[in-house]
Scaffold this active site. Structure first.
Site, mmCIF file in Angstrom:
data_model
loop_
_atom_site.group_PDB
_atom_site.id
_atom_site.type_symbol
_atom_site.label_atom_id
_atom_site.label_comp_id
_atom_site.label_asym_id
_atom_site.label_seq_id
_atom_site.Cartn_x
_atom_site.Cartn_y
_atom_site.Cartn_z
ATOM 1 N N ASP A 1 0.843 -1.190 0.000
ATOM 2 C CA ASP A 1 0.000 0.000 0.000
ATOM 3 C C ASP A 1 0.882 1.244 0.000
ATOM 4 O OD1 ASP A 1 -2.359 1.434 -0.003
ATOM 5 O OD2 ASP A 1 -2.602 1.404 2.161
ATOM 6 N N HIS B 1 -3.659 14.147 0.613
ATOM 7 C CA HIS B 1 -3.901 13.283 1.773
ATOM 8 C C HIS B 1 -2.715 13.346 2.733
ATOM 9 C CE1 HIS B 1 -5.071 9.911 4.245
ATOM 10 N NE2 HIS B 1 -3.975 9.248 3.911
ATOM 11 N N ARG C 1 1.623 17.247 12.788
ATOM 12 C CA ARG C 1 2.851 18.018 13.005
ATOM 13 C C ARG C 1 2.722 19.502 12.686
ATOM 14 N NH1 ARG C 1 4.066 13.241 10.629
ATOM 15 N NH2 ARG C 1 3.918 14.170 8.550
ATOM 16 N N GLU D 1 -10.937 4.241 3.438
ATOM 17 C CA GLU D 1 -9.969 4.963 2.614
ATOM 18 C C GLU D 1 -10.293 4.721 1.144
ATOM 19 O OE1 GLU D 1 -6.009 5.382 5.394
ATOM 20 O OE2 GLU D 1 -6.010 3.792 3.887
ATOM 21 N N GLU E 1 -9.400 4.335 -2.351
ATOM 22 C CA GLU E 1 -8.151 3.999 -3.034
ATOM 23 C C GLU E 1 -8.427 3.259 -4.342
ATOM 24 O OE1 GLU E 1 -4.934 2.291 -0.853
ATOM 25 O OE2 GLU E 1 -5.680 2.953 1.112
ATOM 26 N N ASP F 1 -9.352 0.520 1.902
ATOM 27 C CA ASP F 1 -8.428 -0.012 2.903
ATOM 28 C C ASP F 1 -8.888 0.464 4.277
ATOM 29 O OD1 ASP F 1 -6.266 -1.368 3.921
ATOM 30 O OD2 ASP F 1 -4.901 0.324 3.704
ATOM 31 N N ARG G 1 -8.159 4.130 13.217
ATOM 32 C CA ARG G 1 -7.241 5.245 13.470
ATOM 33 C C ARG G 1 -6.714 5.270 14.907
ATOM 34 N NH1 ARG G 1 -5.860 6.456 8.323
ATOM 35 N NH2 ARG G 1 -7.677 7.037 7.068
ATOM 36 N N GLN H 1 -4.103 2.643 15.264
ATOM 37 C CA GLN H 1 -2.914 3.052 14.526
ATOM 38 C C GLN H 1 -2.114 4.116 15.282
ATOM 39 O OE1 GLN H 1 -3.719 4.221 10.499
ATOM 40 N NE2 GLN H 1 -1.596 4.716 10.029
ATOM 41 N N LYS I 1 -4.603 -1.862 10.159
ATOM 42 C CA LYS I 1 -4.860 -2.006 8.726
ATOM 43 C C LYS I 1 -5.121 -3.440 8.298
ATOM 44 C CE LYS I 1 -3.791 2.276 7.181
ATOM 45 N NZ LYS I 1 -4.573 3.084 6.236
ATOM 46 N N THR J 1 -9.321 -5.446 3.995
ATOM 47 C CA THR J 1 -9.175 -4.541 2.851
ATOM 48 C C THR J 1 -10.104 -5.044 1.758
ATOM 49 O OG1 THR J 1 -6.845 -4.107 3.380
ATOM 50 C CG2 THR J 1 -7.577 -3.590 1.152
ATOM 51 N N THR K 1 -4.799 6.464 0.092
ATOM 52 C CA THR K 1 -5.985 7.323 0.021
ATOM 53 C C THR K 1 -5.795 8.406 -1.030
ATOM 54 O OG1 THR K 1 -6.370 6.948 2.366
ATOM 55 C CG2 THR K 1 -7.519 8.804 1.361
ATOM 56 N N GLU L 1 -9.877 12.881 7.315
ATOM 57 C CA GLU L 1 -9.781 14.208 6.705
ATOM 58 C C GLU L 1 -11.132 14.919 6.661
ATOM 59 O OE1 GLU L 1 -7.031 14.349 3.073
ATOM 60 O OE2 GLU L 1 -7.459 12.212 3.298
#
Length: 420
Positions: A131, A138, A147, A204, A206, A238, A242, A245, A258, A262, A355, A369
């Protein structure tokens, strides 16, 4: 004059004669075998093979048949000359001017199946799954949340196609229910982690492409040859936990967040079918290294859409619209980078895009998002709101290329969430 089939196909069908995607289907009264979608029907390739229509297409070593089994692996392994010849045979047989099928009522009754009356399966036995993380918007959005905008992208992001290796065993075909995963999470106000069902389950939007012929260990695929190793593209969701993760990903990245499920669409759309919708790849800054540089690198104008239907809703609601062109790194670059160290890809390996998000709020490709990490809940037409996906929610992803009076579509990939 545009190519036309003897089968009546409305202009908004995903599966005109210009498409002919491959899949594996199982009729009610028989074993799984290969077919191509045409309108609302499936053309049974195993019967055409039995009748000798593919004698010119050389079978893979050791394979007795290409299309009578439950996977497309042997056909994928043959390579582009065989794929191109097979496509030409199929388009000829299905054309309005050819009476071989058109005028043979008995054969047509045997060889065509209604899509609504069969069960679709995974199109191949997937050996390995990678992946990528190839959508700039994204990556920038997620990085901004973590960040801040000044350090949104990691220093390597514009130098190489970032990726991780996923779990092939938990890839499922569209329509399979998705069980909410359990795992460790660490709430912000907790001093130690807790165990239980994910509370931040996400989708996601994809795509992914299947590898055709592989490459020997130690022999990279050059970017100029990459296209010869790509059989076709599917839609992908996928699913992502969150909160799991956030706690587990440092330092090695996604794991249990993950690998629980999928979903992919059952029909593989070939690069030949997508060729009329090629677009030049946007300029990259900084310029990619020489092994990632191709004179005429390309992307595709594939419109993508995700819809959400809760247990209370009568019909799904569109929650995002994006486009394949929002990928920064091309599929050729992804493949070339994957093999530049000598990694050997094999037929039916699956390489996913990550994504695919656009530059606007309406084109963000996941709940992370769309709700900005849950801070701005999604408002649905029936008055419900969603920060994350809840049990009973169904996500449906569709994709298509719009031609002149026809479209080349992918069908859909859907999944309904059930409790842990």
């Amino acid at each position: 004059m545009p190519l036309k089939s003897f089968i009546e196909i409305p202009p908004d069908s995903d599966f005109p004669i210009q498409n002919l995607p491959y899949g594996i289907f199982r009729p009610r009264d028989g074993a799984a075998r290969a077919g191509v979608a045409i309108g609302e029907l499936i053309l049974d390739l195993s019967i055409l093979e039995e009748l000798g229509h593919f004698r010119e297409v050389v079978a893979a070593p050791g394979a007795t048949t290409l299309f009578a089994g439950d996977s497309l692996n042997a056909f994928m392994a043959l390579g582009r000359p065989a794929w191109t010849r097979t496509r030409a045979i199929l388009q000829n047989l299905l054309s309005a001017d050819n009476g071989a099928l058109r005028d043979n009522t008995e054969l047509r009754a045997r060889i065509f199946h209604k899509q609504s009356e069969v069960t679709m399966q995974l199109p191949a036995r997937i050996g390995d799954y990678t992946d990528f993380y190839s959508s700039y918007h994204h990556a920038h959005n997620v990085g901004t949340m973590l960040r801040g905008p000044e350090n949104a992208l990691m220093p390597n992001w514009k130098w190489l196609p970032v990726a991780y290796h996923g779990r092939a065993s938990s890839i499922v075909v569209s329509g399979t229910e998705v069980k909410r995963p359990n795992g460790q999470t660490k709430p912000p106000d907790a001093s130690v982690p807790v165990f239980g069902p994910s509370k931040s389950l996400d989708f996601e939007l994809e795509t992914a492409f299947f590898i055709g012929p592989g490459n020997p260990l130690g022999q990279p695929v050059s970017i100029d040859k990459a296209e010869d190793h790509i059989f076709g593209i599917v839609l992908m969701n996928d699913w992502s936990a969150r909160d799991i993760q956030t706690w587990e990903y440092q330092p090695l990245g996604p794991f249990l967040a993950k690998n629980f499920c999928t979903s992919i669409s059952p029909w593989v759309v070939t690069l030949e079918a997508l060729d009329p919708f090629r677009k030049p790849l946007a300029a990259q800054d900084p310029a990619p290294m020489s092994y990632l540089k191709r004179a005429n690198d390309f992307t595709f104008d594939i419109q993508l859409e995700a819809r959400l239907q809760t247990a209370k809703m009568g019909e799904p609601q569109t929650i995002t619209r994006s486009n394949f062109q929002n990928l920064y790194w091309s599929i050729a670059q992804q493949l070339a980078h994957h093999t530049v160290n000598g990694c050997n890809l094999q037929p039916a390996d699956l390489l996913a895009s990550g994504t695919i998000s656009g530059s606007t709020e309406e084109s963000r490709g996941c709940m992370l998002e769309l709700t900005w990490r849950g801070q701005n809940p999604l408002k649905l037409a029936d008055g419900e709101t969603r920060k994350w996906l809840e049990d009973g929610d169904t996500v449906l992803i569709t994709g298509w290329c719009q031609g002149d009076s026809y479209r080349v579509g992918f069908g859909e990939v859907s999944g309904r969430i059930i409790g842990a």
